[in-house]
Design a protein around this motif. Structure first.
Motif, PDB file in Angstrom:
ATOM      1  N   TRP A  73     -30.188 -21.298  15.672  1.00  0.00           N
ATOM      2  CA  TRP A  73     -29.557 -20.177  16.357  1.00  0.00           C
ATOM      3  C   TRP A  73     -29.159 -19.059  15.398  1.00  0.00           C
ATOM      4  O   TRP A  73     -28.292 -18.257  15.701  1.00  0.00           O
ATOM      5  CB  TRP A  73     -28.352 -20.666  17.146  1.00  0.00           C
ATOM      6  CG  TRP A  73     -28.761 -21.460  18.348  1.00  0.00           C
ATOM      7  CD1 TRP A  73     -28.973 -22.809  18.410  1.00  0.00           C
ATOM      8  CD2 TRP A  73     -29.048 -20.955  19.641  1.00  0.00           C
ATOM      9  NE1 TRP A  73     -29.369 -23.175  19.670  1.00  0.00           N
ATOM     10  CE2 TRP A  73     -29.423 -22.059  20.456  1.00  0.00           C
ATOM     11  CE3 TRP A  73     -29.029 -19.692  20.213  1.00  0.00           C
ATOM     12  CZ2 TRP A  73     -29.761 -21.916  21.786  1.00  0.00           C
ATOM     13  CZ3 TRP A  73     -29.367 -19.540  21.543  1.00  0.00           C
ATOM     14  CH2 TRP A  73     -29.731 -20.647  22.314  1.00  0.00           C
ATOM     15  N   PRO A 118     -29.199 -15.556  14.078  1.00  0.00           N
ATOM     16  CA  PRO A 118     -29.600 -14.311  14.767  1.00  0.00           C
ATOM     17  C   PRO A 118     -30.870 -13.706  14.168  1.00  0.00           C
ATOM     18  O   PRO A 118     -31.064 -13.713  12.944  1.00  0.00           O
ATOM     19  CB  PRO A 118     -28.395 -13.392  14.539  1.00  0.00           C
ATOM     20  CG  PRO A 118     -27.234 -14.313  14.345  1.00  0.00           C
ATOM     21  CD  PRO A 118     -27.803 -15.498  13.617  1.00  0.00           C
ATOM     22  N   GLU A 140     -27.802  -9.806  18.281  1.00  0.00           N
ATOM     23  CA  GLU A 140     -27.402 -11.205  18.394  1.00  0.00           C
ATOM     24  C   GLU A 140     -26.279 -11.585  17.431  1.00  0.00           C
ATOM     25  O   GLU A 140     -25.743 -12.681  17.509  1.00  0.00           O
ATOM     26  CB  GLU A 140     -28.617 -12.111  18.131  1.00  0.00           C
ATOM     27  CG  GLU A 140     -29.733 -11.950  19.165  1.00  0.00           C
ATOM     28  CD  GLU A 140     -30.975 -12.744  18.794  1.00  0.00           C
ATOM     29  OE1 GLU A 140     -30.940 -13.444  17.755  1.00  0.00           O
ATOM     30  OE2 GLU A 140     -31.986 -12.659  19.519  1.00  0.00           O
ATOM     31  N   VAL A 162     -22.639 -11.870  15.747  1.00  0.00           N
ATOM     32  CA  VAL A 162     -21.301 -12.049  16.327  1.00  0.00           C
ATOM     33  C   VAL A 162     -20.254 -11.523  15.353  1.00  0.00           C
ATOM     34  O   VAL A 162     -20.226 -11.912  14.183  1.00  0.00           O
ATOM     35  CB  VAL A 162     -21.024 -13.550  16.613  1.00  0.00           C
ATOM     36  CG1 VAL A 162     -19.622 -13.736  17.185  1.00  0.00           C
ATOM     37  CG2 VAL A 162     -22.071 -14.110  17.565  1.00  0.00           C
ATOM     38  N   GLN A 205     -14.224 -15.828  18.987  1.00  0.00           N
ATOM     39  CA  GLN A 205     -15.625 -15.441  18.828  1.00  0.00           C
ATOM     40  C   GLN A 205     -16.499 -16.657  18.512  1.00  0.00           C
ATOM     41  O   GLN A 205     -17.596 -16.799  19.061  1.00  0.00           O
ATOM     42  CB  GLN A 205     -15.754 -14.401  17.716  1.00  0.00           C
ATOM     43  CG  GLN A 205     -15.083 -13.076  18.032  1.00  0.00           C
ATOM     44  CD  GLN A 205     -15.055 -12.144  16.836  1.00  0.00           C
ATOM     45  OE1 GLN A 205     -14.782 -12.564  15.708  1.00  0.00           O
ATOM     46  NE2 GLN A 205     -15.327 -10.872  17.065  1.00  0.00           N
ATOM     47  N   ILE A 206     -16.002 -17.519  17.653  1.00  0.00           N
ATOM     48  CA  ILE A 206     -16.761 -18.730  17.311  1.00  0.00           C
ATOM     49  C   ILE A 206     -16.884 -19.632  18.528  1.00  0.00           C
ATOM     50  O   ILE A 206     -17.963 -20.168  18.816  1.00  0.00           O
ATOM     51  CB  ILE A 206     -16.069 -19.468  16.145  1.00  0.00           C
ATOM     52  CG1 ILE A 206     -16.090 -18.601  14.889  1.00  0.00           C
ATOM     53  CG2 ILE A 206     -16.748 -20.812  15.879  1.00  0.00           C
ATOM     54  CD1 ILE A 206     -15.330 -19.182  13.719  1.00  0.00           C
ATOM     55  N   GLN A 215     -19.505 -18.302  20.976  1.00  0.00           N
ATOM     56  CA  GLN A 215     -20.882 -18.552  20.541  1.00  0.00           C
ATOM     57  C   GLN A 215     -21.255 -20.021  20.699  1.00  0.00           C
ATOM     58  O   GLN A 215     -22.386 -20.347  21.088  1.00  0.00           O
ATOM     59  CB  GLN A 215     -21.049 -18.103  19.083  1.00  0.00           C
ATOM     60  CG  GLN A 215     -22.447 -18.240  18.534  1.00  0.00           C
ATOM     61  CD  GLN A 215     -23.455 -17.300  19.178  1.00  0.00           C
ATOM     62  OE1 GLN A 215     -23.115 -16.511  20.062  1.00  0.00           O
ATOM     63  NE2 GLN A 215     -24.708 -17.385  18.751  1.00  0.00           N
ATOM     64  N   HIS A 249     -22.015 -20.591  24.336  1.00  0.00           N
ATOM     65  CA  HIS A 249     -23.329 -20.020  24.661  1.00  0.00           C
ATOM     66  C   HIS A 249     -24.459 -20.954  24.216  1.00  0.00           C
ATOM     67  O   HIS A 249     -25.413 -21.207  24.959  1.00  0.00           O
ATOM     68  CB  HIS A 249     -23.465 -18.655  23.981  1.00  0.00           C
ATOM     69  CG  HIS A 249     -24.847 -18.091  24.002  1.00  0.00           C
ATOM     70  ND1 HIS A 249     -25.455 -17.632  25.162  1.00  0.00           N
ATOM     71  CD2 HIS A 249     -25.777 -17.930  23.006  1.00  0.00           C
ATOM     72  CE1 HIS A 249     -26.676 -17.215  24.886  1.00  0.00           C
ATOM     73  NE2 HIS A 249     -26.897 -17.380  23.595  1.00  0.00           N
ATOM     74  N   ILE A 250     -24.334 -21.494  23.004  1.00  0.00           N
ATOM     75  CA  ILE A 250     -25.373 -22.378  22.458  1.00  0.00           C
ATOM     76  C   ILE A 250     -25.449 -23.683  23.243  1.00  0.00           C
ATOM     77  O   ILE A 250     -26.541 -24.145  23.593  1.00  0.00           O
ATOM     78  CB  ILE A 250     -25.093 -22.653  20.966  1.00  0.00           C
ATOM     79  CG1 ILE A 250     -25.351 -21.385  20.148  1.00  0.00           C
ATOM     80  CG2 ILE A 250     -25.939 -23.811  20.449  1.00  0.00           C
ATOM     81  CD1 ILE A 250     -24.914 -21.489  18.698  1.00  0.00           C
ATOM     82  N   LEU A 290     -18.851 -18.922  11.104  1.00  0.00           N
ATOM     83  CA  LEU A 290     -19.656 -19.403  12.228  1.00  0.00           C
ATOM     84  C   LEU A 290     -20.598 -20.515  11.787  1.00  0.00           C
ATOM     85  O   LEU A 290     -20.800 -21.489  12.521  1.00  0.00           O
ATOM     86  CB  LEU A 290     -20.451 -18.245  12.837  1.00  0.00           C
ATOM     87  CG  LEU A 290     -21.299 -18.588  14.068  1.00  0.00           C
ATOM     88  CD1 LEU A 290     -20.454 -19.212  15.174  1.00  0.00           C
ATOM     89  CD2 LEU A 290     -22.027 -17.357  14.592  1.00  0.00           C
ATOM     90  N   LEU A 292     -20.811 -24.201  13.450  1.00  0.00           N
ATOM     91  CA  LEU A 292     -21.999 -24.821  14.043  1.00  0.00           C
ATOM     92  C   LEU A 292     -22.340 -26.142  13.364  1.00  0.00           C
ATOM     93  O   LEU A 292     -22.863 -27.059  13.997  1.00  0.00           O
ATOM     94  CB  LEU A 292     -23.184 -23.854  13.971  1.00  0.00           C
ATOM     95  CG  LEU A 292     -23.038 -22.573  14.806  1.00  0.00           C
ATOM     96  CD1 LEU A 292     -24.298 -21.729  14.719  1.00  0.00           C
ATOM     97  CD2 LEU A 292     -22.719 -22.897  16.261  1.00  0.00           C
TER      98      LEU A 292
END
Length: 374
Positions: A13, A15, A20, A22, A185-186, A189, A192-193, A217, A221
């Protein structure tokens, strides 16, 4: 072979377009306008903590400059150049790890190579990661080329420690400082993932992971990958707390209530229950400090109301029971206790002493004095 074909979320993921990214709107806006107007600088410096997008922005910029459909802030993502950049095999994007290529000979090789025209693209882009690791002689060798590079060459420098860069290098670059990402924000995302991957999750679990990511980020992840594996394909709050050694907010709230009541026996019982869980004691004190911050906001900011706070009623009760001075004192003691943990005979003892210090320095109220007199 199937095991080896799995790609971690941070890579899958990553960007591939500016849209894309963040949390770095200020950088995206500046670079997009520069690309649209053709006013590109020859050397950019991207600074910021790990995992916020420095290398990613540099790669997107290289793609934007060399896309076969023309230079723009929106590379097509479909042409041979875009696909080669995404795959990490574009011959005119040269990524150099300054941590392992620190010497002047390495830089001289880059300088000599820069004189030659690009092989496939319009620009030859040099991405020097962790540039602060270069030696003094290497920096000196780079200065002239950095100031007056060939018209087909662009230098993109990335570092987590810009203070170590010579002023002569800083003055030759256009600098962008990338922000640490907010937990919200994290978390957004991550959500979304997981929605795109079809993986079940709990919002509380993502909130805990986002706070643990500490503004990065990529770190977030990586933790999310770990949580998916730990939870057997699902992300649950209880599993995440067990994985990270963190506590449920109710446990930290129990400490705060015992302190507010001045009840030493209850405080010790809560502390020992937490010690038995063997968490990260520094993180527990961080969570307690964060709780006092939320209580103080209720006391000193008229009309303050946070969104989606499950423990809002309990925090309101603490705000009504304690004075603003007591909350400030407890907050400072939580921070000092966190700082002093490495000095304690063991961390569990240091954690208990930090709590007892809050109890010992608790201002005496009139009802306490009356009870003592009786």
């Amino acid at each position: 072979m199937r095991l080896m074909s799995y790609q971690v979320l941070a890579r899958k993921w990553r960007p591939r377009r500016f849209s894309e990214l963040v949390g770095q709107e200020h950088v995206v806006r500046a670079l997009s306008h520069a690309l649209a107007s053709g006013r590109m600088h020859h050397a950019y410096l991207f600074t910021g903590t790990r995992g916020v997008g420095k290398t990613t922005i540099a790669r997107i910029l290289a793609k934007s400059l060399n896309c076969e459909r023309g230079t723009s802030a929106e590379p097509c993502g479909e042409c041979a150049v875009c696909l080669a950049v995404d795959a990490g095999r574009f011959v005119d994007l040269l990524e150099i790890d300054a941590a392992s290529n620190t010497g002047v000979d390495d830089v001289r090789e880059v300088i000599e190579n820069a004189q030659y025209a690009p092989t496939r693209g319009r620009y030859k882009v040099y991405l020097i990661d962790e540039v602060h690791m270069l030696s003094k002689n290497a920096f000196n060798a780079l200065l002239k080329t950095l100031e007056e590079p060939p018209p087909h060459a662009m230098f993109l420098l990335a570092t987590t420690d810009p203070q170590k860069l010579p002023m002569t290098v800083l003055s030759r670059c256009l600098k962008f400082n990338l922000k640490r990402l907010l937990p919200e924000q994290i978390q957004g995302q991550m959500q979304h993932i997981l929605d795109a991957e079809g993986i079940a999750c709990e919002a509380d679990a993502l909130a805990v992971l986002a706070r643990a990511a500490d503004g990065s980020l990529r770190d977030g992840l990586s933790l999310l990958d770990q949580a998916i594996a730990y939870g057997g394909g699902a992300v649950r709050a209880a599993d995440v707390r067990a994985m990270l050694g963190s506590l449920d907010s109710a446990e930290v709230l129990g400490l705060a209530r015992a302190l507010a009541a001045g009840d030493g026996a209850a405080l010790l019982a809560e502390a020992q229950r937490i010690v038995a869980f063997a968490p990260d004691f520094g993180k527990v004190l961080d969570d307690l400090a964060a709780l006092w911050h939320r209580v103080q906001l209720r006391q000193l900011v008229p009309g303050y109301a946070a969104v989606d706070e499950a423990d809002g009623v309990a925090l309101d009760a603490l705000a009504a029971r304690l004075s603003a001075e007591e909350v400030q004192l407890d907050y400072q003691l939580a921070l000092s206790g966190r700082r002093d943990l490495p000095l304690a005979p063991d961390e569990a003892m240091g954690f208990e002493m930090a709590l007892l210090r809050m109890l010992a320095f608790r201002p005496q109220r009139e009802d306490d004095s009356a009870r003592a007199a009786l």
